[in-house]
Design a protein around this motif. Structure first.
Motif, PDB file in Angstrom:
ATOM      1  N   LEU A 135       0.646  -1.093  -0.199  1.00 41.53           N
ATOM      2  CA  LEU A 135       0.126  -0.132   0.019  1.00 41.53           C
ATOM      3  C   LEU A 135       0.730   1.018   0.264  1.00 41.53           C
ATOM      4  N   PRO A 136       0.437   1.939  -1.174  1.00 38.51           N
ATOM      5  CA  PRO A 136       1.594   3.508  -1.313  1.00 38.51           C
ATOM      6  C   PRO A 136       1.064   4.253  -0.103  1.00 38.51           C
ATOM      7  N   ALA A 137       2.215   4.487   0.597  1.00 40.71           N
ATOM      8  CA  ALA A 137       1.715   5.621   1.110  1.00 40.71           C
ATOM      9  C   ALA A 137       1.206   7.621   0.920  1.00 40.71           C
ATOM     10  N   ASN A 138       0.417   7.906   1.229  1.00 36.91           N
ATOM     11  CA  ASN A 138      -0.940   8.765   1.263  1.00 36.91           C
ATOM     12  C   ASN A 138      -1.758   8.517  -0.009  1.00 36.91           C
ATOM     13  N   LEU A 139      -2.161   7.221   0.204  1.00 29.00           N
ATOM     14  CA  LEU A 139      -2.643   6.691  -1.531  1.00 29.00           C
ATOM     15  C   LEU A 139      -4.514   7.236  -0.825  1.00 29.00           C
ATOM     16  N   ALA A 140      -5.343   8.073  -1.308  1.00 27.31           N
ATOM     17  CA  ALA A 140      -6.542   8.435  -1.083  1.00 27.31           C
ATOM     18  C   ALA A 140      -7.511   9.120  -2.150  1.00 27.31           C
ATOM     19  N   GLU A 141      -8.800   9.109  -1.924  1.00 31.79           N
ATOM     20  CA  GLU A 141      -9.555   8.928  -3.078  1.00 31.79           C
ATOM     21  C   GLU A 141      -9.176  10.989  -3.528  1.00 31.79           C
ATOM     22  N   GLY A 142      -9.298  10.983  -4.609  1.00 31.20           N
ATOM     23  CA  GLY A 142      -8.650  12.262  -5.200  1.00 31.20           C
ATOM     24  C   GLY A 142      -6.938  12.882  -5.406  1.00 31.20           C
ATOM     25  N   ALA A 143      -6.501  11.945  -4.681  1.00 33.32           N
ATOM     26  CA  ALA A 143      -4.685  11.848  -5.387  1.00 33.32           C
ATOM     27  C   ALA A 143      -4.305  11.623  -6.200  1.00 33.32           C
ATOM     28  N   GLY A 144      -3.250  12.398  -7.266  1.00 33.87           N
ATOM     29  CA  GLY A 144      -3.108  12.177  -8.238  1.00 33.87           C
ATOM     30  C   GLY A 144      -1.729  11.594  -7.792  1.00 33.87           C
ATOM     31  N   LEU A 145      -1.690  10.602  -9.321  1.00 31.77           N
ATOM     32  CA  LEU A 145      -0.330   9.841  -9.260  1.00 31.77           C
ATOM     33  C   LEU A 145      -0.240   8.462 -10.488  1.00 31.77           C
ATOM     34  N   THR A 146       0.879   8.490 -10.448  1.00 31.25           N
ATOM     35  CA  THR A 146       1.788   7.438 -11.701  1.00 31.25           C
ATOM     36  C   THR A 146       1.007   6.067 -11.717  1.00 31.25           C
ATOM     37  N   VAL A 147       0.930   5.510 -12.730  1.00 37.51           N
ATOM     38  CA  VAL A 147       0.730   4.239 -12.665  1.00 37.51           C
ATOM     39  C   VAL A 147       1.417   3.501 -13.687  1.00 37.51           C
ATOM     40  N   SER A 148       2.244   2.274 -13.829  1.00 39.46           N
ATOM     41  CA  SER A 148       2.872   1.260 -14.241  1.00 39.46           C
ATOM     42  C   SER A 148       2.355   0.470 -13.858  1.00 39.46           C
ATOM     43  N   GLY A 149       1.925  -0.763 -15.521  1.00 44.12           N
ATOM     44  CA  GLY A 149       1.756  -2.152 -15.173  1.00 44.12           C
ATOM     45  C   GLY A 149       1.647  -2.383 -16.623  1.00 44.12           C
ATOM     46  N   ARG A 150       0.049  -3.487 -17.060  1.00 43.73           N
ATOM     47  CA  ARG A 150       0.228  -4.198 -18.183  1.00 43.73           C
ATOM     48  C   ARG A 150      -1.431  -3.636 -17.988  1.00 43.73           C
ATOM     49  N   MET A 151      -1.613  -3.276 -19.461  1.00 43.74           N
ATOM     50  CA  MET A 151      -3.130  -2.986 -19.312  1.00 43.74           C
ATOM     51  C   MET A 151      -3.495  -3.934 -20.160  1.00 43.74           C
ATOM     52  N   VAL A 152      -4.177  -5.220 -19.673  1.00 44.76           N
ATOM     53  CA  VAL A 152      -4.942  -6.138 -19.646  1.00 44.76           C
ATOM     54  C   VAL A 152      -6.048  -6.338 -20.634  1.00 44.76           C
TER      55      VAL A 152
END
Length: 126
Positions: A89-106
């Protein structure tokens, strides 16, 4: 060993260190907005993607089996994609928060993330 040989050896050493330092760096693509992914999703399905956005309010689900949420485009909330993540679980993960995601588009509407990086919170408020 003369000066010419020492210079060539130093250049070779610097080149080897430079190559080793860049060995795991991914230069394949930058970060796309969610809207850019969804304009032509078939282009990205089955491939690794890097995208950025905000966690849509009311969609964050943290459970023992993992984390899931809808990632909204920061410029157009009509575009959203589901993100499923089973890591720490990333620190500060909350609704409305900005973030970047890396992974596979399934699929056209789902990314299985292997990395989430939270955006820096702003020191300034309106």
């Amino acid at each position: 060993m003369d000066k010419k040989h020492k210079t060539m050896l130093a250049i070779a050493f610097i080149a080897v260190v430079g190559i080793a330092g860049l060995w795991n760096v991914d230069f394949s693509q930058g970060y796309l907005l969610v809207s850019e992914l969804l304009e032509d999703p078939d282009k990205y399905v089955g491939h690794n993607v890097n995208t950025m956005g905000t966690v849509k309010n009311g969609t964050l689900d943290v459970s023992t089996s993992g984390i899931s949420f809808m990632l909204e485009d920061p410029e157009d909330e009509a575009y959203e994609v589901e993100v499923v993540y089973t890591g720490v679980l990333p620190a500060n993960l909350a609704e409305g928060a900005g973030l970047t995601v890396s992974g596979r588009m399934v699929s056209e509407s789902r990314i299985e993330a292997n990395k989430i990086v939270m955006g820096c919170p702003s020191k300034y408020s309106e």
